[in-house]
Motif scaffolding. Structure first.
Motif, PDB file in Angstrom:
ATOM      1  N   UNK A 265       0.819  -1.110   0.068  1.00 24.78           N
ATOM      2  CA  UNK A 265      -0.002  -0.137  -0.218  1.00 24.78           C
ATOM      3  C   UNK A 265       0.787   1.113   0.260  1.00 24.78           C
ATOM      4  N   UNK A 266       0.922   1.812  -1.142  1.00 25.34           N
ATOM      5  CA  UNK A 266       1.750   3.282  -1.122  1.00 25.34           C
ATOM      6  C   UNK A 266       0.811   4.427  -0.516  1.00 25.34           C
ATOM      7  N   UNK A 267      -0.524   4.452  -0.650  1.00 26.08           N
ATOM      8  CA  UNK A 267      -1.157   5.707  -0.250  1.00 26.08           C
ATOM      9  C   UNK A 267      -2.455   5.414  -0.296  1.00 26.08           C
ATOM     10  N   UNK A 268      -3.309   6.052   0.558  1.00 26.52           N
ATOM     11  CA  UNK A 268      -4.828   5.971   0.698  1.00 26.52           C
ATOM     12  C   UNK A 268      -5.334   7.477   0.383  1.00 26.52           C
ATOM     13  N   UNK A 269      -6.477   7.674  -0.183  1.00 27.96           N
ATOM     14  CA  UNK A 269      -6.897   8.977  -0.223  1.00 27.96           C
ATOM     15  C   UNK A 269      -8.504   8.843   0.176  1.00 27.96           C
ATOM     16  N   UNK A 270      -8.857   9.842   0.621  1.00 25.26           N
ATOM     17  CA  UNK A 270     -10.148  10.283   0.785  1.00 25.26           C
ATOM     18  C   UNK A 270     -10.785  10.597  -0.506  1.00 25.26           C
ATOM     19  N   UNK A 271     -11.757   9.767  -1.045  1.00 28.46           N
ATOM     20  CA  UNK A 271     -12.506  10.079  -2.406  1.00 28.46           C
ATOM     21  C   UNK A 271     -13.631  11.036  -2.194  1.00 28.46           C
ATOM     22  N   UNK A 272     -14.347  10.451  -1.219  1.00 28.05           N
ATOM     23  CA  UNK A 272     -15.488  11.290  -0.953  1.00 28.05           C
ATOM     24  C   UNK A 272     -16.047  11.125   0.608  1.00 28.05           C
ATOM     25  N   UNK A 273     -17.080  11.801   1.133  1.00 26.98           N
ATOM     26  CA  UNK A 273     -17.741  11.608   2.412  1.00 26.98           C
ATOM     27  C   UNK A 273     -19.001  10.502   1.957  1.00 26.98           C
ATOM     28  N   UNK A 274     -18.882   9.422   2.748  1.00 29.99           N
ATOM     29  CA  UNK A 274     -19.930   8.449   2.516  1.00 29.99           C
ATOM     30  C   UNK A 274     -21.164   8.917   3.247  1.00 29.99           C
ATOM     31  N   UNK A 275     -20.787   9.300   4.625  1.00 33.26           N
ATOM     32  CA  UNK A 275     -21.883   9.794   5.570  1.00 33.26           C
ATOM     33  C   UNK A 275     -21.274  10.757   6.654  1.00 33.26           C
ATOM     34  N   UNK A 276     -22.205  11.890   6.610  1.00 30.72           N
ATOM     35  CA  UNK A 276     -21.658  12.790   7.646  1.00 30.72           C
ATOM     36  C   UNK A 276     -23.204  13.500   8.226  1.00 30.72           C
ATOM     37  N   UNK A 277     -23.453  13.109   9.629  1.00 31.97           N
ATOM     38  CA  UNK A 277     -24.607  13.472  10.055  1.00 31.97           C
ATOM     39  C   UNK A 277     -24.271  14.166  11.401  1.00 31.97           C
ATOM     40  N   UNK A 278     -25.004  15.236  11.488  1.00 27.92           N
ATOM     41  CA  UNK A 278     -24.694  16.104  12.734  1.00 27.92           C
ATOM     42  C   UNK A 278     -25.672  15.391  13.912  1.00 27.92           C
ATOM     43  N   UNK A 279     -25.256  15.695  15.209  1.00 27.33           N
ATOM     44  CA  UNK A 279     -26.094  15.145  16.202  1.00 27.33           C
ATOM     45  C   UNK A 279     -27.380  15.527  16.238  1.00 27.33           C
ATOM     46  N   UNK A 280     -27.977  16.394  15.374  1.00 25.87           N
ATOM     47  CA  UNK A 280     -29.367  16.776  15.286  1.00 25.87           C
ATOM     48  C   UNK A 280     -30.181  15.910  14.046  1.00 25.87           C
ATOM     49  N   UNK A 281     -29.262  15.078  13.643  1.00 24.67           N
ATOM     50  CA  UNK A 281     -29.876  14.248  12.502  1.00 24.67           C
ATOM     51  C   UNK A 281     -29.645  14.919  11.062  1.00 24.67           C
ATOM     52  N   UNK A 282     -28.920  16.085  11.003  1.00 28.37           N
ATOM     53  CA  UNK A 282     -29.075  16.541   9.569  1.00 28.37           C
ATOM     54  C   UNK A 282     -27.613  16.425   9.076  1.00 28.37           C
ATOM     55  N   UNK A 283     -27.730  16.181   7.676  1.00 28.37           N
ATOM     56  CA  UNK A 283     -26.691  15.704   6.849  1.00 28.37           C
ATOM     57  C   UNK A 283     -25.925  17.177   6.840  1.00 28.37           C
ATOM     58  N   UNK A 284     -24.404  16.939   6.782  1.00 31.68           N
ATOM     59  CA  UNK A 284     -23.595  18.192   6.840  1.00 31.68           C
ATOM     60  C   UNK A 284     -22.294  18.007   5.861  1.00 31.68           C
ATOM     61  N   UNK A 285     -21.875  18.891   5.380  1.00 34.90           N
ATOM     62  CA  UNK A 285     -20.710  18.849   4.402  1.00 34.90           C
ATOM     63  C   UNK A 285     -19.258  19.139   5.549  1.00 34.90           C
ATOM     64  N   UNK A 286     -19.580  19.059   6.626  1.00 35.54           N
ATOM     65  CA  UNK A 286     -18.347  19.630   7.602  1.00 35.54           C
ATOM     66  C   UNK A 286     -17.325  18.360   7.678  1.00 35.54           C
TER      67      UNK A 286
END
Length: 148
Positions: A110-131
């Motif tokens: 394994x030479x490298x690992x990249x973050x391709x995209x966010x699969x899930x990001x949900x805030x504590x209040x249940x709303x989706x976020x791009x944070x």
């Protein structure tokens, strides 16, 4: 063919810029950060690689669910896997250690690992976020490169 690709790429970049404008209020906080550190990569007895990540929510935003799609590159720079790493819930100020086993994948290949995209990001209040992407900082303490 090149012209078509360039036009499509410019359109996608513009659309990404427009969508990204909605994230500005979250980034207004200087301390709003979410970090992922590839802390260790150890060979398993079965010939796979155990990746140890340290996920730290350094913001005041509680995260109910976090998951990232990543690409894993071999020693020759060829993408060998695309998978989703689930980090779960992280309350504000929380650090969590998460292990992922890659079966039949030696760490030395394994030479490298990249973050391709966010699969899930949900805030504590249940709303989706791009944070989880706009506030993301990556690092590695291993010989494997890890980043965006």
């Amino acid at each position: 063919m090149k012209q078509i690709f360039k036009k499509a790429f410019r359109g996608a970049a513009l659309a990404g810029s427009i969508v990204g404008l909605g994230a500005t209020p979250l980034l207004a906080q200087d301390d709003a950060r979410f970090s992922l550190e590839l802390n260790n990569a150890a060979q398993t007895d079965a010939g796979g690689c155990r990746l140890t990540y340290v996920a730290t929510n350094q913001s005041d935003l509680g995260l109910n669910q976090t998951a990232y799609q990543v690409g894993v590159f071999d020693a020759g720079g060829v993408v060998r896997r695309i998978l989703v790493l689930e980090f779960g819930a992280l309350t504000a100020g929380k650090t969590r250690i998460v292990l992922f086993d890659l079966a039949d994948q030696p760490c030395t290949d394994i030479s490298r690992i990249i973050v391709n995209t966010v699969a899930e990001c949900t805030l504590a209040d249940g709303q989706a976020s791009d944070f989880c992407l706009t506030g993301l900082a990556t690092s590695s303490r291993t010989d494997i490169q890890f980043g965006l």
